[in-house]
Structures are given as structure tokens and as C-alpha cells.
Motif scaffolding. Structure first.
Motif, PDB file in Angstrom:
ATOM      1  N   ARG A 156      47.982  28.355  36.746  1.00  0.00           N
ATOM      2  CA  ARG A 156      47.869  27.291  37.788  1.00  0.00           C
ATOM      3  C   ARG A 156      47.118  27.636  39.056  1.00  0.00           C
ATOM      4  NH1 ARG A 156      48.696  22.249  36.113  1.00  0.00           N
ATOM      5  NH2 ARG A 156      50.204  22.128  34.088  1.00  0.00           N
ATOM      6  N   PHE A 157      47.108  28.964  39.396  1.00  0.00           N
ATOM      7  CA  PHE A 157      46.464  29.475  40.508  1.00  0.00           C
ATOM      8  C   PHE A 157      45.056  29.870  40.187  1.00  0.00           C
ATOM      9  CE2 PHE A 157      50.646  28.599  41.862  1.00  0.00           C
ATOM     10  CZ  PHE A 157      50.592  28.399  43.373  1.00  0.00           C
ATOM     11  N   SER A 158      44.535  29.576  38.968  1.00  0.00           N
ATOM     12  CA  SER A 158      43.362  29.968  38.753  1.00  0.00           C
ATOM     13  C   SER A 158      42.831  31.438  38.891  1.00  0.00           C
ATOM     14  CB  SER A 158      42.278  29.013  39.500  1.00  0.00           C
ATOM     15  OG  SER A 158      42.535  28.020  39.302  1.00  0.00           O
ATOM     16  N   LEU A 159      43.824  32.416  38.603  1.00  0.00           N
ATOM     17  CA  LEU A 159      43.808  33.823  38.674  1.00  0.00           C
ATOM     18  C   LEU A 159      42.659  34.472  37.849  1.00  0.00           C
ATOM     19  CD1 LEU A 159      47.093  35.151  40.006  1.00  0.00           C
ATOM     20  CD2 LEU A 159      45.144  34.043  41.491  1.00  0.00           C
ATOM     21  N   ASN A 160      42.422  33.944  36.738  1.00  0.00           N
ATOM     22  CA  ASN A 160      41.669  34.546  35.599  1.00  0.00           C
ATOM     23  C   ASN A 160      40.291  34.776  36.108  1.00  0.00           C
ATOM     24  OD1 ASN A 160      43.286  34.760  33.271  1.00  0.00           O
ATOM     25  ND2 ASN A 160      43.795  32.676  33.240  1.00  0.00           N
ATOM     26  N   GLN A 161      39.682  33.808  37.097  1.00  0.00           N
ATOM     27  CA  GLN A 161      38.193  34.074  37.598  1.00  0.00           C
ATOM     28  C   GLN A 161      38.153  35.438  38.326  1.00  0.00           C
ATOM     29  OE1 GLN A 161      37.334  31.571  40.691  1.00  0.00           O
ATOM     30  NE2 GLN A 161      39.320  30.824  41.188  1.00  0.00           N
ATOM     31  N   TYR A 162      39.213  35.940  38.671  1.00  0.00           N
ATOM     32  CA  TYR A 162      39.191  37.302  39.421  1.00  0.00           C
ATOM     33  C   TYR A 162      39.343  38.490  38.445  1.00  0.00           C
ATOM     34  CZ  TYR A 162      40.013  33.848  43.028  1.00  0.00           C
ATOM     35  OH  TYR A 162      39.948  32.709  43.799  1.00  0.00           O
ATOM     36  N   LEU A 163      39.830  38.359  37.336  1.00  0.00           N
ATOM     37  CA  LEU A 163      39.991  39.569  36.415  1.00  0.00           C
ATOM     38  C   LEU A 163      38.663  40.021  35.865  1.00  0.00           C
ATOM     39  CD1 LEU A 163      42.127  40.868  34.770  1.00  0.00           C
ATOM     40  CD2 LEU A 163      41.821  39.577  32.997  1.00  0.00           C
ATOM     41  N   LEU A 164      38.450  41.269  36.392  1.00  0.00           N
ATOM     42  CA  LEU A 164      37.086  42.067  36.051  1.00  0.00           C
ATOM     43  C   LEU A 164      37.381  42.708  34.781  1.00  0.00           C
ATOM     44  CD1 LEU A 164      36.499  43.616  39.590  1.00  0.00           C
ATOM     45  CD2 LEU A 164      35.583  41.570  38.504  1.00  0.00           C
ATOM     46  N   ALA A 165      38.493  43.329  34.281  1.00  0.00           N
ATOM     47  CA  ALA A 165      38.646  43.817  33.075  1.00  0.00           C
ATOM     48  C   ALA A 165      40.145  43.860  32.693  1.00  0.00           C
ATOM     49  CB  ALA A 165      38.279  45.384  33.127  1.00  0.00           C
ATOM     50  N   GLY A 166      40.626  44.222  31.405  1.00  0.00           N
ATOM     51  CA  GLY A 166      41.911  44.216  31.007  1.00  0.00           C
ATOM     52  C   GLY A 166      42.719  42.856  30.841  1.00  0.00           C
ATOM     53  N   HIS A 167      43.880  42.543  31.003  1.00  0.00           N
ATOM     54  CA  HIS A 167      44.649  41.267  31.149  1.00  0.00           C
ATOM     55  C   HIS A 167      45.695  41.387  32.200  1.00  0.00           C
ATOM     56  CE1 HIS A 167      47.969  43.323  29.288  1.00  0.00           C
ATOM     57  NE2 HIS A 167      47.275  44.142  28.692  1.00  0.00           N
ATOM     58  N   PHE A 168      46.305  39.983  32.375  1.00  0.00           N
ATOM     59  CA  PHE A 168      47.487  40.125  33.581  1.00  0.00           C
ATOM     60  C   PHE A 168      48.689  40.768  32.823  1.00  0.00           C
ATOM     61  CE2 PHE A 168      44.397  37.352  35.487  1.00  0.00           C
ATOM     62  CZ  PHE A 168      44.668  37.379  36.969  1.00  0.00           C
ATOM     63  N   PRO A 169      49.630  41.097  33.733  1.00  0.00           N
ATOM     64  CA  PRO A 169      50.779  41.749  33.074  1.00  0.00           C
ATOM     65  C   PRO A 169      51.683  40.772  32.561  1.00  0.00           C
ATOM     66  CG  PRO A 169      50.883  41.331  35.778  1.00  0.00           C
ATOM     67  CD  PRO A 169      49.603  41.080  35.182  1.00  0.00           C
ATOM     68  N   GLN A 170      52.079  41.120  31.326  1.00  0.00           N
ATOM     69  CA  GLN A 170      53.305  40.331  30.744  1.00  0.00           C
ATOM     70  C   GLN A 170      54.625  40.860  30.793  1.00  0.00           C
ATOM     71  OE1 GLN A 170      51.679  41.286  26.739  1.00  0.00           O
ATOM     72  NE2 GLN A 170      49.769  39.934  27.161  1.00  0.00           N
ATOM     73  N   ASN A 171      54.827  42.099  31.543  1.00  0.00           N
ATOM     74  CA  ASN A 171      56.118  42.408  31.848  1.00  0.00           C
ATOM     75  C   ASN A 171      56.464  43.142  33.287  1.00  0.00           C
ATOM     76  OD1 ASN A 171      55.985  45.224  31.745  1.00  0.00           O
ATOM     77  ND2 ASN A 171      55.575  44.683  29.323  1.00  0.00           N
ATOM     78  N   GLU A 172      57.517  43.227  33.739  1.00  0.00           N
ATOM     79  CA  GLU A 172      57.583  44.145  35.203  1.00  0.00           C
ATOM     80  C   GLU A 172      57.012  45.356  35.356  1.00  0.00           C
ATOM     81  OE1 GLU A 172      61.669  44.572  33.066  1.00  0.00           O
ATOM     82  OE2 GLU A 172      59.916  43.157  33.029  1.00  0.00           O
TER      83      GLU A 172
END
Length: 832
Positions: A114-130
Motif C-alpha cells: 500500500r505504500f509502494s515500497l517495492n520500488q525502493y528495493l535494490l536487492a533481496g526481499h522485504f522482511p517476513q518476520n520480526e
């Protein structure tokens, strides 16, 4: 029915020129409405998507929720998606400083989307747990940290407390050194699963430079809610949802809701009403032109209508013939108009995007054509409505035509009054001028139709030009002749922070000229001899006046004097330069801007500001004319007294706020640098001014295009009307030719007639346009920065030339149809 249809179709095909002109009139009307609506919809869609990327795609949010409240929130009616954000804490990697400070936010998958953060990801992935973390690439580089995806990063998380106010600091707030304390709360080990670029283009996410997954055992969640069904009742529903989970709505996303037509007030209704009004005006203009075109067609079909009456055609069948003509014209012109409007919108948006890419490109969002079915439906219905209402008058006329009228052509009304010779016209242009003037008086309806169309074209074009020109002029007040700004960045900071701010710019290798000033409105009393009677409205109680006193830092005060050739006694702080030129509503009526010098004083005069602690100021130099450089630096609606900053020593201490002005080509970098270093009251003047100028330039481009289309449509209408008028007067021209008038003399008569059409229209159109110009100036100057009234005489000259060309081309086009008139044949036909 078949006979009526066949005759109507044959009539359209046999009068190809008139049919083509009518089709073009309808087509351009529909395309103009479609282009305006499609372009407007595309712009609104771009702004909406931009707000989603910048501010997030949610409707409202709640703060300080526990995990249990979050789970309960999911079960509420009309709650679609919930995006979670939680401030996990700060951590310092090394010695405490801005560059070593991590601000960690916990987010869930919905927040990422919802906050379109994928456009800032250079490598890897976003966290899935704490226990997983994505971290900013720039943070790693600044601290020379060789961290790769899969590495473990051990951090000491804690809270930053601003000691002076006992307040907790969160996000990338400037590190305040000895003014704050760091309170460790826990040790945490994270696995780095992704690398991010800086998220500066995200309003909420920009407060963090690292993100972890959501810790479900924690509390203090911010929940961003997206409703299932969005309506005007969202404000009430949101409060009900918040009450159900024992919380409250922290804020509505009003910037995004407004693009859905939801404002919590009447703003959306007013906007929709404005759009409806514009469409209705276009429909009215189109209907008027279509009515005129169909009336012309009817004049040419009078004999045909008489024949239908003679064989028993009813009034209904004659009305049906006109409706069929309108229907056939609409079948061809409306679909083509929609297509041309879409293509025109696409072309215009492409030009705008190419010329102003920075303004209309934001991250993953770009201005592009958006086609909405409702827009096409409204445009199509407007065309149908224009045809229907345009047909009503000629339908009534057709029903009344009798056999005798058809034979006599008496439906072609010509006034039977006796007219004066028009002595002035006759004196100047001879018999040709007299004939032209008399014909205009003999055909008042045709004359009003032609002059009315020209009047509408001129007034609309000039009024829209005035609006766009004034708006564009407003932006030029803050710009130099070369298009650059006098000041690129302004930051309001405390006096003690000036060295830190300048040092921050230097650390980022930003080349800039930095000045700072302290300003204050001060009132002084003047004798009657020192007051300009023309500016009496500037003074309070007759003799007191407000002066804007500006203290410049000594270095820039000296350079300012040298650049302008001022000779100031620099050994004293109470000597200054008076800009004795102001602009505002200072006349008694308060209804127009007055520009002038309020004070009648000489160099060496002493001005004594009223108030405790203030000291007299000796005016060494006086500027009594417009000086854009000085006025743009300060204000335009008050006299300005420029003094050394040391004059304000009795007011300034370390905690006093001063205005820092930065001139730099790196204005974006300078703004980001100061904002990151804890100077939030920083404004990028250059970007704001350039954006405004680009928007107003685009508006002017669209308005010019709109005016051109309107002019073309009305020109076609004028051409159609004049052509028909000439055609109906063939027998008259045959008589004139029979008594010896040559083709050259006939052309001269028709051109004089065309000139009279244009002159009569301009006599009314130019004053009305000027009055509208004055009204637009008044409202813009009153609501924005006051500026002196001006008028662009060239655009009025251009309007006169355009009208002259329009009517002359239309008349010459029509002249071709009578230049080869067979005198005997026409005279025979006229006696039948």
C-alpha cells in the motif's frame, strides 16, 4: 418513412460542402468536450496515484493499538485491508551522530504494497518476520559497513529522549547531541534480507532507514485502514470502527479522499458543479451552432418541404425530416468526435510529459492517458443533447412551411423596413459600402448569428488568455529574467544553529551562497510633509506607517550595497537603505492595486521606530522605483528598510529564529540535507516556483488549445452561415451583375460586408473582454501577491487580425459559389 429518409440522405449528399462543415462543427465540439474531460481525468488520476505512492493508499489510520485490537479491527464491517507500522526503536552504529543513527520501523506485507515500497528495493526481499531486516544502502556506505544479504546484524535498540522537554524522539529526527539521552531497551539480532535505496519520496516511510517484520507480541501499532466500500459516509464509519476497537481515528487521508470526490464538505460538489457548468456551456455553444447549421439546411430545402406538403406530408413527417438529418449527422460525427478527442488528449499529455517530465513523473507514476467509460458516455450524450436541442428550432420552422411559402421562398425572412443609405459608409466606400450596410440591415437574424459567433469566439479566447497569463505572471515575480530564482531555499532556524546548518551543506559538498536575516514589522510616525498624498491609504491614523525592517548579515549587507552602488556608513549599525516603493490596496476605495512611494523624504532622514528597545535608523540611500531584486528578497506590499543585522542586537539571542536564504543550483540536495539534519522548517522555493510555473504554463497551453478549437468551431459556423447567406442571394447578385457590376466590384462589396460583420462584433467583444480581464486581475491580485495592472495589447491586436482573416476567408470561400452566376438562368429561377 422510406421516402423521407431517402430525400434527407440525398439532400445531405447533394450539399457536400455544407454537410462537411456541419459535420466538422459537431465533430470538433464533441472532440473538445472529450479532450477536456479525458485530459482532466488523466491529470486527476495521476495526482491520485502520486498521492498513493507519496502518502500511502489508505483512508484513515489509528495509533497506539495492541495486537489484540489489530485483530479485532480486521473483523469490523467495511474494513478492507489494514497496513501495520510500528516504531521499533533507534540504534547507533558507532559514535552517536546523524550518520550512524538507525531508525527501525516494523511493517507487514500490506504496508509494503500500500505504500509502494517495492520500488525502493535494490536487492533481496522485504522482511517476513520480526527477526528479518532490510536496511538503507546509503546508511551502509556512510558507515563503511560491509553488510551483505544473509548477514546477521546485532543492534542495541533504545529510545531517544529530548531532555529539555522530556519527550521521546522517533524517526530520523536530527541528533541533538548533549540535549538528548539514549535509553537502551533491548539487544536484538536481525538477519539482513534486503537492501533499500533511500525512501525520501514516501511521506511516512521516509522517517525510517531500516524495516523489520512485525513483532506480534508488541504494542503501539499504527493501523492504516483501507475501506471495502468508499463513500461520503467514510468519516462516520471510521469513527464507528475506531469506537468498536476502543480507539480513535488519528487522521483521515484527506489528500487522497478528495480525488475520490470525498471532502467531508461541499468541495467535491462544487468541483462537480464546475465541470457540469463547463460541459453545459460547451453543449449550449454546440447546440447554437448546430441549430444554425440545420436552419441553413432548412432554408435550402424550403422547396423540398413545399413539395412534401403538396403530396400530403404531415407536420410530423416534416419534423421527422429534420430529426433524421440531425440523426445522420450525429451517427457520423459523434463517434469520430470521441476518437479525435481521445487522440487529442493523448497528444497533449505526451507534449506535457515530454516538456515537464520532472513535474509529471513521480517514482513509478507517470502522467498518461486514462480513458473512462463514463467520460465517453458524457461526451457522447452531450453530442446527442446538442443535436436534439439544436434541432428543435428548425423542427418548428419545418412544420410551419406551406406550399405557398415554399414557392415564394417567403420563409427566408428579410426585413421590409426602409433603411437609410448609411452616409458615412457610402462616403468612405461608395455604392459598395452602401449595399453592404443595407444588406446587413435587411437580414438581422443572419447578422446576429454571425456577429454572435464572432463575439463568443473573441470573448472566450481573450478571457481564457487573461486568466492563464495572470497566473503565469504571478510565478515570475519570484524569478530573475533568466528564469532562475532570487532565493532557492529558505530555512527558518535558531541563530545558534547557523554554523551547524552551513557545516551540513559543506559536509554534503553543496556549493551555495548562504545569507541570513532577521526581519520585523515596525511602525514609525511621519510628519504630514513626509507623506505622499497619493499613498495616504498606506498610513495608519493619518501619520503612522508600517515599515518592514530587515537585518542582513554584515557580509551580505556590504555586498548588497556594493552591487547596487549604495554608500552606507558601515561603522554604525543604525544606518540603512529604504526601498520607498510599495504595491497594494492603498487607495480609499480598496478596489485596485496602487504602486508608488509612500514617503517624501531625502537621504539622511532619521526614521524612529516605535516600541521599547528600538533605536532610530538613518536612511543613507533611498530606492524610489521598482526594484525586483530587492522586493523579491523581502516583501512587495510594504516599504522595506534594509539594515545590518547588528541593528537587532537588542532583540537577537541564541534562541532567536532567523531566516536563512540559500542560492544554489543544488536546491533539492540542500533541502534534503537540512531536513535530515533536523531543520524541518525548510522550503525549496526553486522547486515550488518551477512546479507552479510549469503547471501554469501547461494550463496556458491547454487554454490556448481550447481557444483555438473554439475559434475553429465558430469559424466553421461563420463560414457555413455566410456561405448560405450568399447562396440565398444568388438572384440578387444576378440583378447586380445584369446592371453592370463586375466580378471585382462584387467581390469588393462582399469583402466590405465581411468587414462590417467583424467590426460590429469587435465593437462589443473587445470592451466585454477588457471588463472580464479587469475582473480576473482583481480576483487574482486580491487573492495572491498584489501586482500592478497590465494589459497585453498585442493579444487584442491579434484578436482583431484573427477576426478579420476569419470573416474575409469565409466571405471569399462563399464568393466562389456566385462568381460564376449565370444571370439569365438565375433571373428566370427567381421569377418562377
Amino acid at each position: 418513412m422510406n421516402m423521407i429518409f431517402t430525400l434527407t440522405l440525398r439532400n445531405l449528399l447533394s450539399n457536400k460542402k455544407r454537410t462537411l462543415l456541419t459535420l466538422l462543427t459537431i465533430l470538433l465540439s464533441i472532440s473538445m468536450i472529450t479532450a477536456i474531460l479525458c485530459g482532466g481525468w488523466s491529470l486527476v488520476d495521476f495526482l491520485k496515484e502520486k498521492e498513493k505512492v507519496y502518502g500511502g493508499d489508505y483512508d484513515y489510520y489509528m495509533e497506539d493499538l495492541t495486537w489484540e485490537q489489530v485483530q479485532e479491527l480486521y473483523s469490523q464491517s467495511n474494513v478492507g485491508e489494514v497496513s501495520l507500522l510500528r516504531f521499533a526503536g533507534n540504534s547507533f552504529c558507532g559514535e552517536k551522530a546523524n550518520s550512524t543513527m538507525l531508525s527501525i520501523g516494523e511493517i507487514d506485507e500490506n504496508f509494503t504494497q500500500r505504500f509502494s515500497l517495492n520500488q525502493y528495493l535494490l536487492a533481496g526481499h522485504f522482511p517476513q518476520n520480526e527477526n528479518e531486516l532490510v536496511i538503507s544502502e546509503s546508511f551502509l556506505k556512510k558507515n563503511n559497513m560491509n553488510i551483505e544479504i544473509g548477514d546477521t546484524l546485532s543492534l542495541t535498540l533504545g529510545s531517544r529522549i529530548w531532555d529539555e522537554y522530556n519527550a521521546q524522539l522517533s524517526g530520523l529526527t536530527n541528533y541533538r547531541g548533549e540535549e538528548e539521552s539514549f535509553v537502551p531497551t533491548k539487544e536484538k539480532a536481525y538477519v539482513v534480507v534486503g537492501i533499500l535505496s533511500d525512501v525520501n519520496d514516501s511521506k511516512i516511510a521516509a522517517n525510517y532507514n531500516a524495516f523489520a517484520g512485525v513483532d506480534k507480541t508488541a504494542s503501539d501499532f499504527a493501523a492504516y485502514v483501507k475501506a471495502k466500500n468508499l463513500s461520503n459516509s467514510i468519516y462516520t464509519e471510521a469513527e464507528e470502527v475506531a469506537a468498536a476497537v476502543d480507539s480513535h481515528v488519528a487522521k483521515f487521508h484527506s489528500e487522497l479522499l478528495v480525488y475520490h470526490g470525498i471532502t467531508g464538505g461541499k468541495g467535491a460538489a462544487k468541483l462537480i458543479a464546475l465541470v457540469v457548468m463547463v460541459v453545459c456551456l460547451l453543449m449550449a455553444a454546440s447546440a447554437s451552432m448546430i441549430s444554425n447549421a440545420l436552419s441553413i439546411s432548412l432554408q435550402e430545402r424550403i422547396k423540398q418541404m413545399g413539395m412534401l406538403s403538396s403530396v400530403g406530408a404531415t407536420k410530423g413527417q416534416k419534423r421527422l425530416s429534420v430529426y433524421l438529418e440531425a440523426f445522420l449527422l450525429g451517427v457520423v460525427s459523434i463517434p469520430l468526435g470521441l476518437l479525435v478527442g481521445i487522440l487529442l488528449s493523448a497528444l497533449l499529455l505526451s507534449v506535457v510529459r515530454a516538456a515537464f517530465g520532472e513535474t509529471f513523473t513521480f517514482g513509478i507514476v507517470e502522467l498518461s492517458l486514462k480513458i473512462n467509460g463514463l467520460i465517453l458516455l458524457v461526451s457522447g450524450l452531450s453530442g446527442i443533447a446538442s443535436l436534439y436541442f439544436g434541432s428543435r428550432k428548425p423542427v418548428k420552422q419545418a412544420a410551419k412551411i406551406t406550399v405557398i411559402e415554399a414557392v415564394r421562398q417567403s420563409n427566408n425572412e428579410v426585413s421590409k423596413k426602409k433603411f437609410r443609405d448609411g452616409k458615412i459608409v457610402s462616403l468612405v466606400f461608395g455604392i459598395y459600402g452602401s449595399l453592404a450596410a443595407k444588406n446587413i440591415k435587411r437580414n438581422p437574424k443572419r447578422f446576429r448569428a454571425i456577429t454572435g459567433s464572432i463575439f463568443l469566439s473573441v470573448v472566450v479566447a481573450l478571457s481564457l488568455y487573461s486568466l492563464s497569463d495572470f497566473m503565469l505572471y504571478q510565478t515570475s515575480l519570484d524569478m530573475k529574467e533568466d528564469g532562475s530564482c532570487y532565493t532557492d531555499v529558505i530555512s527558518t532556524i535558531q541563530y545558534k544553529d547557523i554554523p551547524a546548518a552551513i557545516g551540513a551543506l559543506s559536509d554534503e559538498n553543496i556549493t551555495a551562497d548562504v545569507s541570513y536575516s532577521f526581519q520585523r514589522y515596525m511602525t514609525a510616525e511621519f510628519s504630514q510633509e513626509q507623506i505622499n498624498p497619493d499613498m495616504q491609504g498606506y498610513f495608519i491614523n493619518g501619520t503612522k506607517a508600517e515599515v518592514y525592517v530587515v537585518g542582513l548579515d554584515e557580509e551580505h549587507f556590504t555586498s548588497f550595497c556594493e552591487e547596487n552602488g549604495f554608500h552606507i556608513m558601515t561603522d554604525s549599525s543604525n544606518r540603512g537603505i529604504l526601498l520607498n516603493q510599495t504595491m497594494g490596496y492603498y487607495n480609499a476605495g480598496q478596489n485596485r492595486v496602487i504602486a508608488g512611494s509612500p514617503f517624501l523624504i531625502e537621504p539622511g532622514t532619521e526614521i524612529v521606530p516605535l516600541g521599547e528597545g528600538s533605536t532610530p535608523i538613518v536612511v543613507d540611500e533611498i530606492i524610489s522605483e521598482e526594484n525586483a531584486n530587492v522586493q523579491s528578497m523581502f516583501v512587495r506590499d510594504r516599504a522595506v528598510l534594509i539594515v545590518p543585522l547588528s541593528y537587532f542586537n537588542w532583540l537577537i539571542d541564541d534562541n532567536a529564529y532567523v531566516e536563512m536564504r540559500i542560492q544554489t543550483a543544488q536546491h533539492k540536495e540542500a533541502m534534503e540535507c537540512l531536513a535530515d539534519r533536523g531543520f524541518p522548517q525548510t522550503v525549496d522555493i526553486a522547486a515550488a516556483t518551477n512546479n507552479s510555473r510549469q503547471v501554469y504554463t501547461i494550463a496556458k497551453l491547454v487554454i490556448c488549445l481550447f481557444s483555438i478549437l473554439m475559434t475553429v468551431i465558430i469559424s466553421l459556423n461563420v463560414c457555413n452561415t455566410i456561405s448560405n447567406t450568399i447562396h440565398l442571394r444568388r438572384s440578387e447578385f444576378a440583378v447586380l451583375r445584369s446592371v453592370g457590376m463586375t466580378a471585382k466590384e462584387l467581390k469588393c462589396t462582399l469583402l466590405l460586408e465581411a468587414v462590417l460583420y467583424g467590426v460590429k462584433a469587435l465593437v462589443f467583444a473587445l470592451p466585454v473582454s477588457f471588463l472580464i480581464h479587469c475582473a480576473i486581475y482583481y480576483f487574482i491580485s486580491l487573492g495572491m501577491t498584489p501586482f500592478a495592472f497590465y494589459i497585453n495589447g498585442g493579444i487584442y491586436v491579434l484578436a482583431v487580425l484573427a477576426v478579420s482573416v476569419m470573416v474575409c476567408i469565409a466571405m471569399m470561400f462563399a464568393f466562389k459559389s456566385v462568381s460564376r452566376v449565370e444571370i439569365v438562368k438565375e433571373l428566370k429561377l427567381s421569377n418562377m
